[in-house]
Scaffold this active site. Sequence first.
Site, mmCIF file in Angstrom:
data_model
loop_
_atom_site.group_PDB
_atom_site.id
_atom_site.type_symbol
_atom_site.label_atom_id
_atom_site.label_comp_id
_atom_site.label_asym_id
_atom_site.label_seq_id
_atom_site.Cartn_x
_atom_site.Cartn_y
_atom_site.Cartn_z
ATOM 1 N N ASP A 132 -21.474 -2.929 74.033
ATOM 2 C CA ASP A 132 -21.834 -3.217 72.638
ATOM 3 C C ASP A 132 -22.245 -1.943 71.900
ATOM 4 O O ASP A 132 -22.758 -1.001 72.501
ATOM 5 C CB ASP A 132 -22.977 -4.245 72.610
ATOM 6 C CG ASP A 132 -23.115 -4.901 71.244
ATOM 7 O OD1 ASP A 132 -22.127 -4.894 70.468
ATOM 8 O OD2 ASP A 132 -24.207 -5.417 70.945
ATOM 9 N N ASN A 158 -15.649 -13.365 69.014
ATOM 10 C CA ASN A 158 -15.110 -12.207 68.283
ATOM 11 C C ASN A 158 -13.840 -12.537 67.492
ATOM 12 O O ASN A 158 -13.454 -11.786 66.599
ATOM 13 C CB ASN A 158 -14.822 -11.028 69.233
ATOM 14 C CG ASN A 158 -16.068 -10.359 69.788
ATOM 15 O OD1 ASN A 158 -16.063 -9.840 70.899
ATOM 16 N ND2 ASN A 158 -17.150 -10.356 69.021
HETATM 17 C C1 IPE Z 1 -20.595 -9.095 72.812
HETATM 18 O O1 IPE Z 1 -20.812 -8.247 71.732
HETATM 19 C C2 IPE Z 1 -19.117 -9.216 73.079
HETATM 20 C C3 IPE Z 1 -18.469 -8.015 73.569
HETATM 21 C C4 IPE Z 1 -19.084 -6.913 73.915
HETATM 22 C C5 IPE Z 1 -17.033 -8.108 73.713
HETATM 23 P P1 IPE Z 1 -21.039 -8.851 70.258
HETATM 24 O O2 IPE Z 1 -21.314 -7.697 69.366
HETATM 25 O O3 IPE Z 1 -19.914 -9.723 69.888
HETATM 26 O O4 IPE Z 1 -22.336 -9.746 70.507
HETATM 27 P P2 IPE Z 1 -23.416 -10.300 69.457
HETATM 28 O O5 IPE Z 1 -22.651 -10.906 68.330
HETATM 29 O O6 IPE Z 1 -24.233 -9.138 69.003
HETATM 30 O O7 IPE Z 1 -24.223 -11.271 70.248
HETATM 31 C C1 IPE Z 2 -18.609 -3.977 70.882
HETATM 32 O O1 IPE Z 2 -19.039 -3.259 69.775
HETATM 33 C C2 IPE Z 2 -17.118 -4.211 70.880
HETATM 34 C C3 IPE Z 2 -16.726 -5.606 70.624
HETATM 35 C C4 IPE Z 2 -17.544 -6.610 70.511
HETATM 36 C C5 IPE Z 2 -15.314 -5.878 70.500
HETATM 37 P P1 IPE Z 2 -19.299 -3.974 68.381
HETATM 38 O O2 IPE Z 2 -18.025 -4.004 67.614
HETATM 39 O O3 IPE Z 2 -19.946 -5.289 68.578
HETATM 40 O O4 IPE Z 2 -20.321 -2.949 67.706
HETATM 41 P P2 IPE Z 2 -21.650 -3.303 66.905
HETATM 42 O O5 IPE Z 2 -22.473 -4.176 67.792
HETATM 43 O O6 IPE Z 2 -21.234 -3.987 65.659
HETATM 44 O O7 IPE Z 2 -22.290 -1.986 66.689
HETATM 45 MG MG MG Z 3 -21.874 -5.905 68.711
#
Ligand code: IPE
Ligand code: IPE
Ligand code: MG
Length: 249
Positions: free
Chosen positions: A21, A69
């Site tokens: 994340d 997602n």
């Molecule tokens: C969790 O990250 C999913 C992945 C790393 C693929 P998210 O960014 O989607 O999670 P939330 O929304 O902060 O819980």
């Molecule tokens: C994790 O990084 C990757 C996916 C969930 C696909 P994020 O895209 O959630 O990055 P933040 O949490 O918005 O910084």
């Molecule tokens: Mg995220």
Amino acid sequence: MSLINEIDRDRLPGHIAIIMDGNGRWAKSRGKDRSYGHQEGVVSVRKVLEAATTIGLKYLTVYTFSTENWNRPTEEVQALMSLLVSAIQKETPDLMKNNIRLKAIGDLNRLPEDVRATLLECIELTSGNTGTTLALALSYSSRWEITEAARRMTQEVAAGRLALEDITEEQLSNHLTTVGIPDPDLLVRTGGEKRISNFLLWQLSYAELYFTDIFWPDFREEELYGAIVYYQQRERRFGKTSEQINYKQ
Ligand code: IPE
Ligand code: IPE
Ligand code: MG
């Protein structure tokens, strides 16, 4: 000095699962758009995988794209899907060279056709490799997975292929998309949040949890080693007392 020297190779976690994340925030803090963060995130996957094979880790699962997602803006979803295709194509020769087996968990039927085809081709090609297994969680959510398992077991009971008394924890595990993969010993989440976000709820029952504020694109070899050192400092009691663990009562 590298933290790799502090790792006891005889007590490695068998399986590390990672919630990758913070790509978006990492990019934003540099004045770039989110897709730049995802691209750098791919580099981290490569580095962490290299580190995993260096120390001889057997299983690494990375949360790459969750069911939730799919609700992101269309452009971001598309960018992630095309990044996935290019990354798999680019990395496949190295996966072969490094004896890495690719797997995927999740609702793969929801993936666009080109992503699915590229993914399945690489899974097939690497299926005989015996080093580290890299599992990509794609279109994955734990509640989806458990619901599917319940549905399939119910079908089998209705068809007379499964007896009600044979519905055990082991049976349920065998109906999850993680079948054949041992439960994670260590869960890592980067990016500062301390939540599970619908990841491996069943499988993480006794995992050690490691949360770090580091954004995923900055999480590289040394950060993985640091997480393993932390893991090795934990006493895993599985419900027993410390005395039982230490004196084998
Ligand atoms: C969790 O990250 C999913 C992945 C790393 C693929 P998210 O960014 O989607 O999670 P939330 O929304 O902060 O819980
Ligand atoms: C994790 O990084 C990757 C996916 C969930 C696909 P994020 O895209 O959630 O990055 P933040 O949490 O918005 O910084
Ligand atoms: Mg995220």
